[in-house]
Design a protein around this motif. Structure first.
Motif, PDB file in Angstrom:
ATOM      1  N   ILE A  27      14.751  26.254   8.230  1.00  0.00           N
ATOM      2  CA  ILE A  27      13.508  26.434   8.122  1.00  0.00           C
ATOM      3  C   ILE A  27      12.751  27.392   9.086  1.00  0.00           C
ATOM      4  CG2 ILE A  27      11.202  25.220   7.219  1.00  0.00           C
ATOM      5  CD1 ILE A  27      13.931  25.139   5.295  1.00  0.00           C
ATOM      6  N   GLY A  28      12.208  28.290   8.694  1.00  0.00           N
ATOM      7  CA  GLY A  28      11.607  29.452   9.489  1.00  0.00           C
ATOM      8  C   GLY A  28      10.260  28.857   9.861  1.00  0.00           C
ATOM      9  N   LEU A  29       9.617  28.259   8.800  1.00  0.00           N
ATOM     10  CA  LEU A  29       8.205  27.881   9.067  1.00  0.00           C
ATOM     11  C   LEU A  29       7.806  26.607   8.457  1.00  0.00           C
ATOM     12  CD1 LEU A  29       5.076  28.434   9.910  1.00  0.00           C
ATOM     13  CD2 LEU A  29       4.803  29.497   7.553  1.00  0.00           C
ATOM     14  N   HIS A  30       7.316  25.474   9.405  1.00  0.00           N
ATOM     15  CA  HIS A  30       6.978  24.431   8.713  1.00  0.00           C
ATOM     16  C   HIS A  30       5.486  23.979   8.794  1.00  0.00           C
ATOM     17  CE1 HIS A  30       7.751  19.796   9.392  1.00  0.00           C
ATOM     18  NE2 HIS A  30       7.562  19.908   8.054  1.00  0.00           N
ATOM     19  N   LEU A  31       4.862  23.672   7.689  1.00  0.00           N
ATOM     20  CA  LEU A  31       3.658  23.299   7.820  1.00  0.00           C
ATOM     21  C   LEU A  31       3.490  21.715   7.350  1.00  0.00           C
ATOM     22  CD1 LEU A  31       2.520  26.431   5.537  1.00  0.00           C
ATOM     23  CD2 LEU A  31       2.060  26.209   8.004  1.00  0.00           C
ATOM     24  N   ILE A  32       2.451  21.174   8.179  1.00  0.00           N
ATOM     25  CA  ILE A  32       2.231  19.750   8.085  1.00  0.00           C
ATOM     26  C   ILE A  32       0.625  19.548   7.758  1.00  0.00           C
ATOM     27  CG2 ILE A  32       4.214  19.165   9.050  1.00  0.00           C
ATOM     28  CD1 ILE A  32       2.420  18.125  11.646  1.00  0.00           C
ATOM     29  N   HIS A  33       0.192  18.511   7.086  1.00  0.00           N
ATOM     30  CA  HIS A  33      -0.867  17.887   7.125  1.00  0.00           C
ATOM     31  C   HIS A  33      -1.029  16.623   7.084  1.00  0.00           C
ATOM     32  CE1 HIS A  33      -0.343  16.675   2.732  1.00  0.00           C
ATOM     33  NE2 HIS A  33       0.097  17.826   2.540  1.00  0.00           N
ATOM     34  N   GLU A  34      -2.277  16.055   6.997  1.00  0.00           N
ATOM     35  CA  GLU A  34      -2.513  14.680   7.354  1.00  0.00           C
ATOM     36  C   GLU A  34      -1.967  13.597   6.437  1.00  0.00           C
ATOM     37  OE1 GLU A  34      -4.452  16.565   6.220  1.00  0.00           O
ATOM     38  OE2 GLU A  34      -5.800  15.780   4.667  1.00  0.00           O
ATOM     39  N   VAL A  35      -1.672  14.138   5.147  1.00  0.00           N
ATOM     40  CA  VAL A  35      -1.100  12.971   4.265  1.00  0.00           C
ATOM     41  C   VAL A  35       0.157  12.472   4.149  1.00  0.00           C
ATOM     42  CG1 VAL A  35      -1.257  12.226   1.874  1.00  0.00           C
ATOM     43  CG2 VAL A  35      -2.883  13.675   2.802  1.00  0.00           C
ATOM     44  N   THR A  36       1.224  13.674   4.545  1.00  0.00           N
ATOM     45  CA  THR A  36       2.686  13.247   4.397  1.00  0.00           C
ATOM     46  C   THR A  36       3.224  13.319   5.735  1.00  0.00           C
ATOM     47  OG1 THR A  36       2.908  15.973   3.568  1.00  0.00           O
ATOM     48  CG2 THR A  36       2.814  14.131   2.052  1.00  0.00           C
ATOM     49  N   SER A  37       2.590  13.560   6.836  1.00  0.00           N
ATOM     50  CA  SER A  37       3.282  13.726   7.978  1.00  0.00           C
ATOM     51  C   SER A  37       3.214  12.388   8.897  1.00  0.00           C
ATOM     52  CB  SER A  37       2.745  14.821   8.733  1.00  0.00           C
ATOM     53  OG  SER A  37       1.558  14.533   9.200  1.00  0.00           O
ATOM     54  N   PRO A  38       2.370  11.493   8.901  1.00  0.00           N
ATOM     55  CA  PRO A  38       2.182  10.265   9.734  1.00  0.00           C
ATOM     56  C   PRO A  38       3.491   9.577   9.811  1.00  0.00           C
ATOM     57  CG  PRO A  38       0.600  10.065   8.184  1.00  0.00           C
ATOM     58  CD  PRO A  38       1.070  11.276   8.059  1.00  0.00           C
ATOM     59  N   GLN A  39       3.957   9.191   8.562  1.00  0.00           N
ATOM     60  CA  GLN A  39       5.224   8.403   8.346  1.00  0.00           C
ATOM     61  C   GLN A  39       6.331   9.129   9.028  1.00  0.00           C
ATOM     62  OE1 GLN A  39       3.125   9.295   5.939  1.00  0.00           O
ATOM     63  NE2 GLN A  39       2.364   7.434   5.021  1.00  0.00           N
ATOM     64  N   ALA A  40       6.450  10.519   8.913  1.00  0.00           N
ATOM     65  CA  ALA A  40       7.668  11.042   9.343  1.00  0.00           C
ATOM     66  C   ALA A  40       7.678  11.171  10.912  1.00  0.00           C
ATOM     67  CB  ALA A  40       7.391  12.731   8.896  1.00  0.00           C
ATOM     68  N   PHE A  41       6.639  11.269  11.501  1.00  0.00           N
ATOM     69  CA  PHE A  41       6.594  11.160  13.038  1.00  0.00           C
ATOM     70  C   PHE A  41       6.873   9.948  13.283  1.00  0.00           C
ATOM     71  CE2 PHE A  41       3.323  14.992  12.674  1.00  0.00           C
ATOM     72  CZ  PHE A  41       4.248  15.775  13.769  1.00  0.00           C
ATOM     73  N   GLN A  42       6.432   9.106  12.720  1.00  0.00           N
ATOM     74  CA  GLN A  42       6.700   7.256  13.096  1.00  0.00           C
ATOM     75  C   GLN A  42       8.414   7.316  13.136  1.00  0.00           C
ATOM     76  OE1 GLN A  42       4.617   4.622  10.348  1.00  0.00           O
ATOM     77  NE2 GLN A  42       6.249   3.078  10.977  1.00  0.00           N
ATOM     78  N   MET A  43       8.892   8.029  11.853  1.00  0.00           N
ATOM     79  CA  MET A  43      10.476   7.799  11.774  1.00  0.00           C
ATOM     80  C   MET A  43      11.088   8.470  12.841  1.00  0.00           C
ATOM     81  SD  MET A  43      11.015   8.626   7.730  1.00  0.00           S
ATOM     82  CE  MET A  43       9.654   8.625   6.698  1.00  0.00           C
ATOM     83  N   LEU A  44      10.548   9.448  13.247  1.00  0.00           N
ATOM     84  CA  LEU A  44      11.110  10.164  14.423  1.00  0.00           C
ATOM     85  C   LEU A  44      11.151   9.502  15.776  1.00  0.00           C
ATOM     86  CD1 LEU A  44      12.055  13.393  14.230  1.00  0.00           C
ATOM     87  CD2 LEU A  44       9.643  13.917  15.594  1.00  0.00           C
ATOM     88  N   GLU A  45      10.062   8.746  15.868  1.00  0.00           N
ATOM     89  CA  GLU A  45       9.859   7.751  17.071  1.00  0.00           C
ATOM     90  C   GLU A  45      10.746   6.788  17.252  1.00  0.00           C
ATOM     91  OE1 GLU A  45       5.697   7.569  17.897  1.00  0.00           O
ATOM     92  OE2 GLU A  45       5.931   9.665  17.921  1.00  0.00           O
ATOM     93  N   GLU A  46      10.828   6.371  15.711  1.00  0.00           N
ATOM     94  CA  GLU A  46      11.813   5.140  15.685  1.00  0.00           C
ATOM     95  C   GLU A  46      13.089   5.565  16.084  1.00  0.00           C
ATOM     96  OE1 GLU A  46      11.226   3.654  11.539  1.00  0.00           O
ATOM     97  OE2 GLU A  46       9.393   2.759  12.081  1.00  0.00           O
TER      98      GLU A  46
END
Ligand code: SF4
Lengths: 466, 201
Positions: A27-46
């Protein structure tokens, strides 16, 4: 062999074929916003993982941002909490955040193009279904879920099954008062909201060739409403010209090399498609949705279809829509009174949209019953519009001029319909409850048609207002 | 590394929810997306529909504890929000059977290990009738054969695309572990793309 843009982009980004039969796609470009990203970062950290390519992810704030006072902390504690999460995540992982303080904040699908981040031949992903918007540049752009946001953060890749490719070909000139929004609403009306399932759409033909980049953005934006996984227009000289000088576009010394690569990604003559759909632009009139999905629309001069006229499998949905909207079959759509007029969203919240609407309301007054608002798609759109005096034009006519954000497109912020209000809206979804009131009603149309409805106090044919 | 476990059979009671084009805004209204974790979403599944319709399937006590959701066509259309399958999952849903599913919704479900079985209209009508005739029956969904068995009423054939079917059966539905395997290939593809170095010569 002649290849389509879709095939070229897919091939250039293929990392490998997976045992599941899917492709591992870079994926060349990844855009994120406040609604669908917090849980993703949390999963990453887990899992103890890092962001693999932090310079290929960009963040903005759009869904929950208030469009009235933007003083921090926001009045809504939850909105403030989400904002702080995004800020902390970006800081921790070294991700560029177009926050309010940057002066570049806006709806994710407006700022990508504006900043020159969105470029031809790229794969783009964002945890938002209207990511298809970016296809206007000849990019392959997918909306993804939060677990996939995690995957992109961790690996810059997605596991994807390759969709089939349909060419949606529209030729001819649009009549005065008919816009890109009407073209895509007409396509969805004809193919149905499920018509695109399993497909990527290539929009081709003289109608799209003649469209500006902003018009193409409107078309590609709503690909997802027709069920397609993504939609694109082949890059051409307009695409190249649009990108020149943008902050994240290649620099002058490298620009020609970039332009050559971009144009080379366009579909070759003789490329093959799995399906072909044709429409004549001359047959399109200003469109208005009357129901509860974006396929339930009619031309403004037409009547709401009779239940007996619709296909068997759509009949239940037809009845449900009539009941929810409190409309009668066979009723003309023109003349339906409206309570709210909303101009904005990633579909129609750009400069050209505001200009068209401003031209119509200049020297006129919003109908006394109607609460009308204009919400620019980004801070830069707002600044440019103010420079040209459009904010004054709207305010003098009786519109509220608000700060950039998603606003009443989905009402995760203070902008909401009340009760059974009917809203003429330039956004992209008319689902039940979409604009914040569970029983509120949405009529989708072009910004020009919204402006006309705001003045008339009812759905009216914008062509009669010129 | 992986969260994945094999998903081969799912047993449980069914809840039938009629209607085409049930979109993700209805599954979980947007106001509940104002959150930073998915916890607690299960309580709000179909909240607005439930408020407006006292007879909504999710309001009926008899359906509490059901784990198979049976729906009609184009279920999960609209927004890409994973909050939708997360809310259903937290309500208790482990598998879906329906006429068709919106693509992003389907993908989001697979990524959580939730199978969505497609079933043709006639077969689905028979399945719904069998569920009605056997209230409280424990269905069994078999992923390998893509079929649903209702005790005493026989078996109903669905379909699931080969890729997701294999991911569920092998326990590789969580793509991350697989994607992480090919680090050097990812770098190679990235550096071969001219835009990753801004087209500099
Ligand atoms: S403007 Fe509407 S459709 Fe666009 S990103 Fe915001 S909420 Fe989604």
């Amino acid at each position: 062999m002649a290849a389509s843009l879709f095939d070229k982009v897919w091939e250039a980004h293929t990392v490998r074929e997976l045992p599941s039969g899917q492709t591992q796609l870079f994926i060349g470009l990844h855009l994120i916003h406040e609604v669908t990203s917090p849980q993703a970062f949390q999963m990453l950290e887990e899992r103890g993982l890092k962001v693999r390519f932090p310079d290929r992810t960009f963040a903005t704030l759009d869904h929950i941002v208030p469009t009235g006072s933007q003083v921090r902390p926001f009045a809504d504690a939850l909105a403030e909490e989400m904002t702080q999460h995004l800020h902390a995540n970006c800081q921790k992982h070294g991700i560029r955040f177009f926050d309010l303080a940057s002066g570049l904040q806006g709806i994710v699908h407006v700022i990508g193009p504006e900043q020159g981040l969105t470029q031809p031949g790229m794969t783009i992903a964002c945890g938002d279904s209207h990511t298809s918007t970016h296809g206007a540049f000849g990019a392959i752009a997918f909306g993804i879920g939060t677990t996939q946001v995690r995957d992109v953060l961790a690996t810059q890749c997605l596991a994807m099954a390759k969709p089939r490719l349909r060419q949606v070909r529209v030729d001819g000139d649009l009549a005065a008062g008919v816009y890109a929004k009407d073209v895509i609403l007409a396509i969805i009306q004809r193919l149905g909201v499920k018509g695109g399932v399993g497909y990527a759409y290539e929009y081709a033909g003289t109608t799209f060739d003649r469209m500006s980049i902003e018009e193409r953005l409107t078309v590609c934006n709503m690909s997802i409403e027709g069920g397609a996984r993504c939609g694109y227009v082949n890059p051409d000289q307009k695409t190249v010209d649009y990108l020149r000088g943008r902050p994240h576009a290649p620099g002058d010394a490298d620009f020609d090399r970039a332009a050559k690569w971009w144009l080379g990604m366009a579909s070759d003559q003789g490329a093959t498609y799995d399906d072909l759909f044709r429409m004549d632009a001359g047959a399109v009139e200003p469109m208005v949705t009357w129901g509860i999905n974006p396929g339930q629309s009619v031309g403004v001069s037409q009547k709401i279809p009779r239940t007996a006229e619709v296909e068997d499998d759509s009949r239940a949905g037809h009845l449900e829509a009539l009941e929810f909207m409190d409309f009668k079959e066979g009723q003309p759509i023109s003349g339906v009174p409206i309570d709210v007029a909303f101009i904005g969203s990633c579909t129609n919240g750009r400069m050209s949209d505001l200009e068209i609407a401003a031209d119509l309301v200049r020297g006129r007054k919003v109908h006394p019953r109607v609460k009308a608002m204009v919400v620019p798609g980004s801070m830069l759109v707002a600044i440019e519009a103010q420079k040209r005096g459009l904010d004054k034009v709207f305010q003098e006519a009786g519109f509220e001029w608000r700060a950039a954000g998603c606003s009443m497109c989905l009402a995760m912020n203070p902008d909401k319909l009340q009760g059974r209000e009917i809203c003429a809206s330039s956004s992209n979804r008319n689902f039940k409850g979409r604009q914040g009131s569970p029983t509120g009603r949405t009529l989708l149309m072009s910004p020009a048609m919204v402006a006309a409805a705001a003045i008339a106090g009812e759905v009216t044919d914008v062509r009669e207002m010129f | 590394m992986s969260n994945s476990s094999k998903v081969q059979k799912i047993q449980g009671r069914a809840v039938v929810l009629r209607g085409n084009d049930i979109d993700t805004d209805r599954i979980i209204p947007a106001r509940f997306l104002r959150c930073v974790t998915f916890d607690g979403l299960g309580d709000h599944a179909f909240e607005d529909d439930r408020l407006q319709d006292p007879n909504h399937a999710f309001n009926q006590g008899a359906n509490a504890g059901a784990s198979v959701l049976v729906v009609d066509d184009n279920f999960g259309c609209g927004s890409s929000r994973e909050h939708a399958p997360q809310a259903l999952n937290r309500w208790g849903i482990r598998a879906l059977v329906g006429g068709s599913f919106a693509e992003i919704f389907f993908g989001n479900c697979v990524a959580l290990g939730i199978p969505c079985l497609k079933m043709g209209a006639e077969e689905r009508t028979r399945l719904m009738a069998a569920i009605k005739a056997n209230p409280g029956a424990e269905l069994e969904i078999d992923i390998a054969s893509a079929s649903v068995t209702v005790p005493g009423a026989g078996s109903f054939q669905g379909e699931i695309p080969a890729g997701p079917q294999r991911q569920l059966l092998d326990g590789t539905w969580d793509a991350l572990a697989v994607l992480l395997e090919s680090a050097s290939q990812i770098d190679a593809v990235a550096s071969a793309l001219p835009y990753t170095h801004r087209f500099q010569a």
